[in-house]
Design a protein around this motif. Structure first.
Motif, PDB file in Angstrom:
ATOM      1  N   LEU A 155       2.112  -8.112  -6.408  1.00 41.03           N
ATOM      2  CA  LEU A 155       1.344  -6.874  -6.405  1.00 41.03           C
ATOM      3  C   LEU A 155       1.678  -6.132  -7.679  1.00 41.03           C
ATOM      4  O   LEU A 155       2.863  -5.940  -7.998  1.00 41.03           O
ATOM      5  CB  LEU A 155       1.699  -6.018  -5.189  1.00 41.03           C
ATOM      6  N   LYS A 185       0.830  -1.207   0.000  1.00 31.95           N
ATOM      7  CA  LYS A 185       0.000   0.000   0.000  1.00 31.95           C
ATOM      8  C   LYS A 185       0.867   1.260   0.000  1.00 31.95           C
ATOM      9  O   LYS A 185       0.574   2.233  -0.701  1.00 31.95           O
ATOM     10  CB  LYS A 185      -0.930   0.011   1.216  1.00 31.95           C
ATOM     11  N   TYR A 230      -7.924  -4.699   0.338  1.00 33.34           N
ATOM     12  CA  TYR A 230      -7.829  -5.478  -0.882  1.00 33.34           C
ATOM     13  C   TYR A 230      -9.126  -6.279  -0.991  1.00 33.34           C
ATOM     14  O   TYR A 230      -9.466  -7.059  -0.101  1.00 33.34           O
ATOM     15  CB  TYR A 230      -6.637  -6.437  -0.831  1.00 33.34           C
ATOM     16  N   SER A 255       2.524   1.656  -3.390  1.00 32.16           N
ATOM     17  CA  SER A 255       1.522   2.155  -4.321  1.00 32.16           C
ATOM     18  C   SER A 255       1.334   3.662  -4.185  1.00 32.16           C
ATOM     19  O   SER A 255       1.258   4.397  -5.182  1.00 32.16           O
ATOM     20  CB  SER A 255       0.191   1.432  -4.084  1.00 32.16           C
ATOM     21  N   GLY A 262       5.883  -3.929 -10.267  1.00 29.14           N
ATOM     22  CA  GLY A 262       5.226  -4.767  -9.271  1.00 29.14           C
ATOM     23  C   GLY A 262       6.184  -5.339  -8.244  1.00 29.14           C
ATOM     24  O   GLY A 262       7.402  -5.210  -8.357  1.00 29.14           O
ATOM     25  N   SER A 293      -4.642   0.610 -11.393  1.00 28.54           N
ATOM     26  CA  SER A 293      -5.080   0.300 -10.034  1.00 28.54           C
ATOM     27  C   SER A 293      -4.063  -0.673  -9.459  1.00 28.54           C
ATOM     28  O   SER A 293      -3.286  -1.271 -10.201  1.00 28.54           O
ATOM     29  CB  SER A 293      -6.490  -0.309 -10.020  1.00 28.54           C
ATOM     30  N   THR A 294      -4.049  -0.822  -8.156  1.00 30.98           N
ATOM     31  CA  THR A 294      -3.127  -1.766  -7.518  1.00 30.98           C
ATOM     32  C   THR A 294      -3.844  -3.090  -7.321  1.00 30.98           C
ATOM     33  O   THR A 294      -4.921  -3.141  -6.720  1.00 30.98           O
ATOM     34  CB  THR A 294      -2.625  -1.228  -6.167  1.00 30.98           C
ATOM     35  N   TYR A 305       1.363  -2.610  -9.589  1.00 31.29           N
ATOM     36  CA  TYR A 305       1.050  -1.195  -9.406  1.00 31.29           C
ATOM     37  C   TYR A 305       0.825  -0.589 -10.789  1.00 31.29           C
ATOM     38  O   TYR A 305       1.761  -0.193 -11.480  1.00 31.29           O
ATOM     39  CB  TYR A 305       2.196  -0.484  -8.692  1.00 31.29           C
TER      40      TYR A 305
END
Length: 326
Positions: free
Chosen positions: A151, A29, A179, A32, A118, A156-157, A153
């Motif tokens: 993840l 988070k 999430y 991001s 990512g 959107s993540t 990025y």
């Protein structure tokens, strides 16, 4: 909608694994948010040093690595951490039951041009509780992974994850900070007409890979009898995400460009976790011939050729290599 915490509580058989995943995704988070600020957060450009791979590090490479390392070292379940950016693994809690490997920012060359990057991670069991972990403890075949994911990025993540026998996807809700589950059973079609490869290395490839690319370029006029499309994100995490969403093939094959490197991608940080996701979504992952998840690693920074994605296309490439005796 189902949150990541709710999903892990219901579907992960290992509470320690769930806790480690939560640690990674919480750091995600922050990464991001930094990416959204871009130049305003002073994260663009070079850090001024190289990683163990001999690659120039970006500022956010270093920041992401440090944030993940610090958070994971404080997790009581984590016995050790290995990062693509560091020479050796870092021991953590010797009473922990898990090891984790990560690529903190895959595709970091994309940061300065505002394209997808990512974080990739892989979780392994730790067998020597009570002792400080060492590099050797991480040398386990990919089939031993307890969980893996990434993840992404992008616009959107998103989180792609496997903690059991299937792959699921979550999207980070910027309003709630949760999430949220958006796909509870990711599946890859066996056939595809889409492939991703760095074609500039054609002259360095082995004959079977050159033959394969010649065939798909010939399209409907050639032996394959249909047209193919090329897609290339220049970040493995982006290319694999596309395949999980709509099928396709990704390959960074063996080449002779650098005599001391069997392939570009790292077995432990990229190939193994991505292969686990691909296989559990119904795809196939090889080094052109051998199943990647069966490879016994000899070094935490070992490199391997990679061919993965839609099963029938990966198998076709495997048969070409066998026919050529490669």
């Amino acid at each position: 909608m189902i949150t990541l915490a709710q999903y892990l509580n219901e579907h992960s058989a290992n509470a320690a694994v769930s806790d480690l995943i939560t640690t990674v995704t919480e750091v995600g988070k922050t990464i991001s948010q930094l990416l959204q600020k871009g130049a305003l957060a002073d994260i663009l450009g070079e850090a001024g040093n190289q990683n163990v791979q001999g690659e120039e590090q970006k500022k956010l490479d270093v920041l992401a690595n440090d944030m993940l390392l610090k958070a994971l070292a404080q997790n009581p379940h984590c016995a050790g951490v290995a990062s693509e950016e560091l020479d050796h693994a870092t021991p953590a809690n010797k009473d922990g039951s898990l090891l984790i490997l990560f690529d903190p920012l895959d595709g970091s060359s994309n940061i300065d041009i505002n394209m997808a990057v990512g974080t990739i991670f892989s979780i392994l069991p730790y067998q020597r509780q009570g002792h400080s972990s060492e590099d050797q403890d991480f040398l386990q075949a990919g089939s031993q992974q307890l969980a893996a994911g990434y993840l992404l990025y992008g616009t959107s993540t998103m989180l792609a994850l496997s903690v059991n026998d299937k792959v699921v996807m979550f999207s980070l809700d910027p309003d709630s900070g949760d999430y949220l589950l958006i796909n509870d059973h990711v599946q890859i079609a066996a056939d595809t007409s889409e492939y991703a490869i760095n074609a500039s290395n054609y002259r360095y490839w082995r004959k079977p890979m050159q033959q394969y690319i010649d065939e798909v370029i010939a399209g409907e006029t050639g032996v394959r009898g249909r047209d193919f499309n090329t897609r290339w994100v220049a970040a493995m995490v982006g290319d694999i995400h596309r395949i999980l969403c709509r099928g396709g093939l990704f390959t960074y094959p063996f080449d002779t460009k650098y005599a001391n490197k069997a392939g570009k991608l790292r077995l432990m940080y990229e190939a193994n976790p991505m292969s686990l996701l691909i296989e559990r979504a119904g795809g196939m992952a090889t080094n052109a011939v051998t199943r990647i998840l069966d490879i016994e690693p000899t070094d935490i920074h070992q490199r391997v050729p990679v061919v993965l994605g839609s099963k029938n296309e990966v198998d076709y490439i495997k048969q070409l290599h066998i026919q050529h005796g490669e």
